[in-house]
Design a protein around this motif. Sequence first.
Motif, PDB file in Angstrom:
ATOM      1  N   ARG A 141       0.834  -1.208   0.000  1.00 55.39           N
ATOM      2  CA  ARG A 141       0.000   0.000   0.000  1.00 55.39           C
ATOM      3  C   ARG A 141       0.868   1.257   0.000  1.00 55.39           C
ATOM      4  NH1 ARG A 141      -4.875  -0.302  -2.169  1.00 55.39           N
ATOM      5  NH2 ARG A 141      -6.349  -1.635  -1.028  1.00 55.39           N
ATOM      6  N   GLU A 142       1.913   1.253   0.791  1.00 49.99           N
ATOM      7  CA  GLU A 142       2.816   2.397   0.833  1.00 49.99           C
ATOM      8  C   GLU A 142       3.503   2.607  -0.517  1.00 49.99           C
ATOM      9  OE1 GLU A 142       5.528   2.410   4.092  1.00 49.99           O
ATOM     10  OE2 GLU A 142       4.080   1.574   5.492  1.00 49.99           O
ATOM     11  N   LEU A 143       3.875   1.500  -1.155  1.00 49.34           N
ATOM     12  CA  LEU A 143       4.562   1.584  -2.438  1.00 49.34           C
ATOM     13  C   LEU A 143       3.645   2.105  -3.533  1.00 49.34           C
ATOM     14  CD1 LEU A 143       6.521  -1.799  -2.311  1.00 49.34           C
ATOM     15  CD2 LEU A 143       7.336   0.472  -1.667  1.00 49.34           C
ATOM     16  N   LEU A 144       2.395   1.659  -3.530  1.00 49.46           N
ATOM     17  CA  LEU A 144       1.436   2.157  -4.507  1.00 49.46           C
ATOM     18  C   LEU A 144       1.225   3.656  -4.338  1.00 49.46           C
ATOM     19  CD1 LEU A 144      -1.287  -0.658  -4.408  1.00 49.46           C
ATOM     20  CD2 LEU A 144       0.299  -0.172  -6.277  1.00 49.46           C
ATOM     21  N   THR A 145       1.178   4.103  -3.098  1.00 46.90           N
ATOM     22  CA  THR A 145       0.998   5.524  -2.826  1.00 46.90           C
ATOM     23  C   THR A 145       2.194   6.329  -3.303  1.00 46.90           C
ATOM     24  OG1 THR A 145      -0.321   4.961  -0.872  1.00 46.90           O
ATOM     25  CG2 THR A 145       0.506   7.220  -1.027  1.00 46.90           C
ATOM     26  N   LEU A 146       3.389   5.827  -3.003  1.00 46.61           N
ATOM     27  CA  LEU A 146       4.607   6.518  -3.418  1.00 46.61           C
ATOM     28  C   LEU A 146       4.743   6.550  -4.932  1.00 46.61           C
ATOM     29  CD1 LEU A 146       7.207   7.956  -2.817  1.00 46.61           C
ATOM     30  CD2 LEU A 146       8.235   5.774  -2.154  1.00 46.61           C
ATOM     31  N   GLU A 158       3.223 -10.215  -6.593  1.00 44.80           N
ATOM     32  CA  GLU A 158       1.820 -10.567  -6.766  1.00 44.80           C
ATOM     33  C   GLU A 158       0.907  -9.410  -6.361  1.00 44.80           C
ATOM     34  OE1 GLU A 158       0.186 -13.722  -7.526  1.00 44.80           O
ATOM     35  OE2 GLU A 158       2.098 -14.353  -8.375  1.00 44.80           O
ATOM     36  N   LEU A 159       1.161  -8.844  -5.197  1.00 44.16           N
ATOM     37  CA  LEU A 159       0.315  -7.779  -4.669  1.00 44.16           C
ATOM     38  C   LEU A 159       0.283  -6.558  -5.577  1.00 44.16           C
ATOM     39  CD1 LEU A 159       1.490  -8.006  -0.958  1.00 44.16           C
ATOM     40  CD2 LEU A 159      -0.854  -8.432  -1.744  1.00 44.16           C
ATOM     41  N   LEU A 160       1.406  -6.238  -6.177  1.00 44.10           N
ATOM     42  CA  LEU A 160       1.505  -5.024  -6.986  1.00 44.10           C
ATOM     43  C   LEU A 160       0.990  -5.217  -8.409  1.00 44.10           C
ATOM     44  CD1 LEU A 160       5.024  -3.879  -5.745  1.00 44.10           C
ATOM     45  CD2 LEU A 160       2.833  -2.769  -5.244  1.00 44.10           C
ATOM     46  N   ARG A 161       0.848  -6.462  -8.825  1.00 52.20           N
ATOM     47  CA  ARG A 161       0.347  -6.742 -10.175  1.00 52.20           C
ATOM     48  C   ARG A 161      -1.154  -7.017 -10.210  1.00 52.20           C
ATOM     49  NH1 ARG A 161       4.233  -8.434 -14.130  1.00 52.20           N
ATOM     50  NH2 ARG A 161       6.350  -8.551 -13.286  1.00 52.20           N
ATOM     51  N   LYS A 162      -1.694  -7.597  -9.138  1.00 51.43           N
ATOM     52  CA  LYS A 162      -3.068  -8.086  -9.156  1.00 51.43           C
ATOM     53  C   LYS A 162      -4.003  -7.212  -8.322  1.00 51.43           C
ATOM     54  CE  LYS A 162      -1.700 -12.939  -9.791  1.00 51.43           C
ATOM     55  NZ  LYS A 162      -1.807 -14.309  -9.244  1.00 51.43           N
ATOM     56  N   LYS A 171      -6.472  -8.477  -6.475  1.00 50.72           N
ATOM     57  CA  LYS A 171      -6.757  -9.193  -5.234  1.00 50.72           C
ATOM     58  C   LYS A 171      -5.811 -10.389  -5.129  1.00 50.72           C
ATOM     59  CE  LYS A 171     -11.080  -9.775  -4.261  1.00 50.72           C
ATOM     60  NZ  LYS A 171     -12.470 -10.328  -4.273  1.00 50.72           N
ATOM     61  N   THR A 172      -5.197 -10.553  -3.958  1.00 53.04           N
ATOM     62  CA  THR A 172      -4.185 -11.601  -3.797  1.00 53.04           C
ATOM     63  C   THR A 172      -4.429 -12.421  -2.539  1.00 53.04           C
ATOM     64  OG1 THR A 172      -2.505 -10.250  -4.906  1.00 53.04           O
ATOM     65  CG2 THR A 172      -1.713 -12.065  -3.536  1.00 53.04           C
ATOM     66  N   THR A 173      -4.473 -13.739  -2.718  1.00 56.15           N
ATOM     67  CA  THR A 173      -4.428 -14.679  -1.592  1.00 56.15           C
ATOM     68  C   THR A 173      -3.183 -15.536  -1.778  1.00 56.15           C
ATOM     69  OG1 THR A 173      -6.828 -14.720  -1.283  1.00 56.15           O
ATOM     70  CG2 THR A 173      -5.574 -16.607  -0.456  1.00 56.15           C
ATOM     71  N   TRP A 174      -2.384 -15.598  -0.750  1.00 61.19           N
ATOM     72  CA  TRP A 174      -1.062 -16.222  -0.889  1.00 61.19           C
ATOM     73  C   TRP A 174      -0.626 -16.744   0.475  1.00 61.19           C
ATOM     74  CZ3 TRP A 174       4.151 -16.049   0.369  1.00 61.19           C
ATOM     75  CH2 TRP A 174       5.078 -16.444  -0.611  1.00 61.19           C
ATOM     76  N   ARG A 178      -6.388  -6.474  -1.223  1.00 60.35           N
ATOM     77  CA  ARG A 178      -6.723  -5.609  -2.343  1.00 60.35           C
ATOM     78  C   ARG A 178      -5.572  -4.669  -2.664  1.00 60.35           C
ATOM     79  NH1 ARG A 178     -10.931  -8.660  -0.040  1.00 60.35           N
ATOM     80  NH2 ARG A 178     -12.911  -8.204  -1.099  1.00 60.35           N
ATOM     81  N   SER A 179      -5.519  -4.239  -3.939  1.00 62.04           N
ATOM     82  CA  SER A 179      -4.450  -3.311  -4.327  1.00 62.04           C
ATOM     83  C   SER A 179      -4.926  -2.271  -5.337  1.00 62.04           C
ATOM     84  CB  SER A 179      -3.261  -4.087  -4.910  1.00 62.04           C
ATOM     85  OG  SER A 179      -3.662  -4.810  -6.058  1.00 62.04           O
ATOM     86  N   ALA A 180      -6.237  -1.993  -5.351  1.00 63.51           N
ATOM     87  CA  ALA A 180      -6.737  -0.916  -6.213  1.00 63.51           C
ATOM     88  C   ALA A 180      -6.198   0.429  -5.717  1.00 63.51           C
ATOM     89  CB  ALA A 180      -8.269  -0.905  -6.205  1.00 63.51           C
ATOM     90  N   PRO A 181      -5.851   1.361  -6.585  1.00 64.56           N
ATOM     91  CA  PRO A 181      -6.068   1.346  -8.034  1.00 64.56           C
ATOM     92  C   PRO A 181      -4.916   0.746  -8.832  1.00 64.56           C
ATOM     93  CG  PRO A 181      -5.238   3.481  -7.382  1.00 64.56           C
ATOM     94  CD  PRO A 181      -5.337   2.659  -6.118  1.00 64.56           C
ATOM     95  N   GLY A 182      -3.930   0.156  -8.183  1.00 65.57           N
ATOM     96  CA  GLY A 182      -2.776  -0.384  -8.891  1.00 65.57           C
ATOM     97  C   GLY A 182      -1.710   0.677  -9.111  1.00 65.57           C
ATOM     98  N   ALA A 183      -0.565   0.225  -9.554  1.00 64.19           N
ATOM     99  CA  ALA A 183       0.573   1.124  -9.744  1.00 64.19           C
ATOM    100  C   ALA A 183       0.384   1.984 -10.988  1.00 64.19           C
ATOM    101  CB  ALA A 183       1.856   0.317  -9.867  1.00 64.19           C
TER     102      ALA A 183
END
Length: 288
Positions: A83-88, A135-139, A141-144, A155-160
Amino acid sequence: MRTGIVILPEHRWWFAEPKWRAAEEYGFHHAWTYDHLGWRTLVDGPWFSAVPTLTAAAMVTERIRLGTFVASPNFRHPVPFARELLTLDDVSDGRFTLGVGAGGEGYDTEVLGEPPRTPAERTQRFGEFVELLDELLRKDKTTWHGKHFSAVEARSAPGAVQRPRMPFLVAANGPKAMKIAAAHGQGWVTTGPRTDDFDAWWHGVAELSKRFTEAQHGAGRRVDRYLNLDSAPVYSLTSVETFQDAVGRAEELGFTDVIVHWPRHDGVYAGRETVLEEIAAEVLPALG
């Protein structure tokens, strides 16, 4: 040859901000900061967090790429970190590179009160860390589920901004970590061997470069190569001539990028900012 510079997160923002602006004005291609809770001899001094620092740097620069040098699983979990990386990545408008490494023993692990890990355990944990982040940054929704990390419908919307995700710069000196770099990295960075012998250090860098070539061929991918010049026994910004010599050696060994550190007044990376200014005026323009 591309050039980068590390600005340690040790100064209050009013003092640090001009350095980040200058890194772009000087013509560096990328600028980095350490992602640690505390670092070696500077552990008792001032120290700030990497992600907020890079976010602030993104707001005062326009072109230069920004990155962590390097984030590790020592105190981070992939789910909140993603989440922090997507924001940055969003705030920087796609100028962010994630530098990642396995991390070593030291303050980052000791402060959390965790038991020491063997090198093999750190590498295995690192592999899961990188794979899950990927996985998290590409998809969406991720279950792993792994031995060290898990995610349940994360969740990782809206994506990078950068697709499919921001580039990974993977730090690796050992064969297992090199395989991780070759498989998941857009860049590989090495610190070279630990030695006080200058010539032995460069010989070791050459050997590591050969080993990574083998790992890269095995993965069937082309990966950029970064060298931390200041892991050598001689500080790269000691003089203009020292920097030019180091860049020339790195280029001969096939490195695409070199990284140096902003001069400090004393201690580690001690040097003069006038040397940095001369390099920016006389050397960087010729490197392109």
